[in-house]
Design a protein around this motif. Sequence first.
Motif, PDB file in Angstrom:
ATOM      1  N   ILE A 248       0.767  -1.150   0.011  1.00  0.00           N
ATOM      2  CA  ILE A 248      -0.100  -0.002   0.023  1.00  0.00           C
ATOM      3  C   ILE A 248       0.877   1.319  -0.040  1.00  0.00           C
ATOM      4  CG2 ILE A 248      -1.687   1.499   1.565  1.00  0.00           C
ATOM      5  CD1 ILE A 248      -2.758  -1.142   2.052  1.00  0.00           C
ATOM      6  N   PHE A 249       2.083   1.271   0.622  1.00  0.00           N
ATOM      7  CA  PHE A 249       2.845   2.241   0.926  1.00  0.00           C
ATOM      8  C   PHE A 249       3.915   2.558  -0.393  1.00  0.00           C
ATOM      9  CE2 PHE A 249       0.958   2.158   5.017  1.00  0.00           C
ATOM     10  CZ  PHE A 249       0.797   3.600   4.968  1.00  0.00           C
ATOM     11  N   GLY A 250       3.833   1.334  -1.069  1.00  0.00           N
ATOM     12  CA  GLY A 250       4.837   1.318  -2.230  1.00  0.00           C
ATOM     13  C   GLY A 250       6.583   0.857  -1.777  1.00  0.00           C
ATOM     14  N   ILE A 251       6.538   0.416  -0.661  1.00  0.00           N
ATOM     15  CA  ILE A 251       7.837   0.084  -0.046  1.00  0.00           C
ATOM     16  C   ILE A 251       8.421  -1.240  -0.904  1.00  0.00           C
ATOM     17  CG2 ILE A 251       8.954  -1.082   2.040  1.00  0.00           C
ATOM     18  CD1 ILE A 251       7.830   1.745   2.455  1.00  0.00           C
ATOM     19  N   THR A 252       9.859  -0.891  -1.352  1.00  0.00           N
ATOM     20  CA  THR A 252      10.814  -1.791  -1.845  1.00  0.00           C
ATOM     21  C   THR A 252      11.400  -2.623  -0.897  1.00  0.00           C
ATOM     22  OG1 THR A 252      12.454  -0.252  -2.018  1.00  0.00           O
ATOM     23  CG2 THR A 252      10.918   0.069  -3.786  1.00  0.00           C
ATOM     24  N   ASP A 253      12.058  -3.583  -1.550  1.00  0.00           N
ATOM     25  CA  ASP A 253      12.817  -4.604  -0.665  1.00  0.00           C
ATOM     26  C   ASP A 253      13.974  -3.825   0.061  1.00  0.00           C
ATOM     27  OD1 ASP A 253      11.197  -6.746  -1.525  1.00  0.00           O
ATOM     28  OD2 ASP A 253      12.835  -7.413  -2.936  1.00  0.00           O
ATOM     29  N   GLU A 254      14.533  -2.922  -0.472  1.00  0.00           N
ATOM     30  CA  GLU A 254      15.430  -2.089   0.171  1.00  0.00           C
ATOM     31  C   GLU A 254      14.976  -1.027   1.397  1.00  0.00           C
ATOM     32  OE1 GLU A 254      14.976  -2.183  -3.210  1.00  0.00           O
ATOM     33  OE2 GLU A 254      16.586  -3.599  -3.612  1.00  0.00           O
ATOM     34  N   GLN A 255      13.603  -0.878   1.319  1.00  0.00           N
ATOM     35  CA  GLN A 255      13.121   0.146   2.384  1.00  0.00           C
ATOM     36  C   GLN A 255      12.430  -0.777   3.467  1.00  0.00           C
ATOM     37  OE1 GLN A 255      10.360   1.668  -0.722  1.00  0.00           O
ATOM     38  NE2 GLN A 255      11.216   3.632  -0.495  1.00  0.00           N
ATOM     39  N   VAL A 256      12.373  -1.890   3.420  1.00  0.00           N
ATOM     40  CA  VAL A 256      11.371  -2.679   4.235  1.00  0.00           C
ATOM     41  C   VAL A 256      12.072  -2.523   5.880  1.00  0.00           C
ATOM     42  CG1 VAL A 256      10.887  -4.960   5.312  1.00  0.00           C
ATOM     43  CG2 VAL A 256      10.695  -4.541   2.800  1.00  0.00           C
ATOM     44  N   ALA A 257      13.302  -2.807   6.134  1.00  0.00           N
ATOM     45  CA  ALA A 257      13.878  -2.465   7.205  1.00  0.00           C
ATOM     46  C   ALA A 257      13.699  -1.176   7.990  1.00  0.00           C
ATOM     47  CB  ALA A 257      15.333  -3.169   7.230  1.00  0.00           C
ATOM     48  N   ARG A 258      13.892   0.095   6.964  1.00  0.00           N
ATOM     49  CA  ARG A 258      13.884   1.277   7.683  1.00  0.00           C
ATOM     50  C   ARG A 258      12.369   1.391   7.810  1.00  0.00           C
ATOM     51  NH1 ARG A 258      17.158   2.458   3.019  1.00  0.00           N
ATOM     52  NH2 ARG A 258      15.334   3.346   1.754  1.00  0.00           N
ATOM     53  N   PHE A 259      11.336   1.058   7.129  1.00  0.00           N
ATOM     54  CA  PHE A 259      10.080   1.080   7.402  1.00  0.00           C
ATOM     55  C   PHE A 259       9.754   0.612   8.782  1.00  0.00           C
ATOM     56  CE2 PHE A 259       5.589  -0.510   7.566  1.00  0.00           C
ATOM     57  CZ  PHE A 259       4.741   0.409   6.905  1.00  0.00           C
ATOM     58  N   TRP A 260      10.198  -0.426   9.112  1.00  0.00           N
ATOM     59  CA  TRP A 260       9.858  -1.016  10.590  1.00  0.00           C
ATOM     60  C   TRP A 260      10.524  -0.580  11.402  1.00  0.00           C
ATOM     61  CZ3 TRP A 260       5.200  -3.115  10.780  1.00  0.00           C
ATOM     62  CH2 TRP A 260       4.699  -3.842   9.577  1.00  0.00           C
ATOM     63  N   ARG A 261      11.753   0.033  11.376  1.00  0.00           N
ATOM     64  CA  ARG A 261      12.617   0.872  12.247  1.00  0.00           C
ATOM     65  C   ARG A 261      11.874   2.157  12.615  1.00  0.00           C
ATOM     66  NH1 ARG A 261      17.142  -0.965   9.482  1.00  0.00           N
ATOM     67  NH2 ARG A 261      17.667   1.167   8.732  1.00  0.00           N
ATOM     68  N   SER A 262      11.061   2.644  11.670  1.00  0.00           N
ATOM     69  CA  SER A 262      10.727   4.123  11.802  1.00  0.00           C
ATOM     70  C   SER A 262       9.233   4.120  12.389  1.00  0.00           C
ATOM     71  CB  SER A 262      10.667   4.662  10.346  1.00  0.00           C
ATOM     72  OG  SER A 262       9.508   4.214   9.603  1.00  0.00           O
ATOM     73  N   VAL A 263       8.614   3.129  12.775  1.00  0.00           N
ATOM     74  CA  VAL A 263       7.103   2.949  13.070  1.00  0.00           C
ATOM     75  C   VAL A 263       7.125   2.237  14.444  1.00  0.00           C
ATOM     76  CG1 VAL A 263       6.082   3.079  10.728  1.00  0.00           C
ATOM     77  CG2 VAL A 263       6.581   1.003  12.085  1.00  0.00           C
ATOM     78  N   ALA A 264       6.058   2.341  15.319  1.00  0.00           N
ATOM     79  CA  ALA A 264       5.733   1.719  16.472  1.00  0.00           C
ATOM     80  C   ALA A 264       4.381   0.744  15.789  1.00  0.00           C
ATOM     81  CB  ALA A 264       5.323   2.344  17.409  1.00  0.00           C
ATOM     82  N   PHE A 265       4.397  -0.613  16.446  1.00  0.00           N
ATOM     83  CA  PHE A 265       3.448  -1.664  15.976  1.00  0.00           C
ATOM     84  C   PHE A 265       3.119  -2.302  17.276  1.00  0.00           C
ATOM     85  CE2 PHE A 265       2.032  -5.685  15.062  1.00  0.00           C
ATOM     86  CZ  PHE A 265       1.286  -5.479  13.993  1.00  0.00           C
TER      87      PHE A 265
END
Length: 199
Positions: A57-74
Amino acid sequence: IGKEYSKQERRILIVGDSHYDDAKEAWGIDFTRGIINQCTELNVSDSWDMQKNLLCIFGITDEQVARFWRSVAFCNMVQEPMPTSGTKPTYEQFVKGGKILKEIINIIRPTDCIIVGVRSERQCAIREWENNKILSKQFGERIGNADPFYGTYTYPDGGKMNVINIKHTTFVLKREEQDEWAKFIKSHLPEAFTQLSNI
């Protein structure tokens, strides 16, 4: 809580549903944290459906996955593990989870919250927020078979958090529907959407 969460201009909390495992470890404090830590090491296509479709949905690429999860709370709304993937949390579990979620929100103070899933029990879990006048919300236009909402949560000190409720992303499989949800999120959380898309 991702390592980069507190450094972000928009502090984004993503709320899942529940987790599933009948092992003793599933009751441990690190179970959900461990799942998300595993997500940082996976490619988009290898992620579990809930996470994979959210990333799409956010258009995240494989290279962005780790940064995505490091930048949010879940966190998951229901804190107790379900024994099988077909086990549905009870009404009582959702209501209890809603109370815990409110405490979490008041501690980590996100600017934006995305609640993943529109089950009626989840709505009941946050009805107390409405009754106590800390959540004002309205429903958006139906997308597929889901009725999302958007609104504002008020902190005890009067600060505000944007909150939306979207269809559980496990079931948002088609690219066209993912695009519709992306449009909904972008229209109600524009700064958060841009931040996550450009992570």
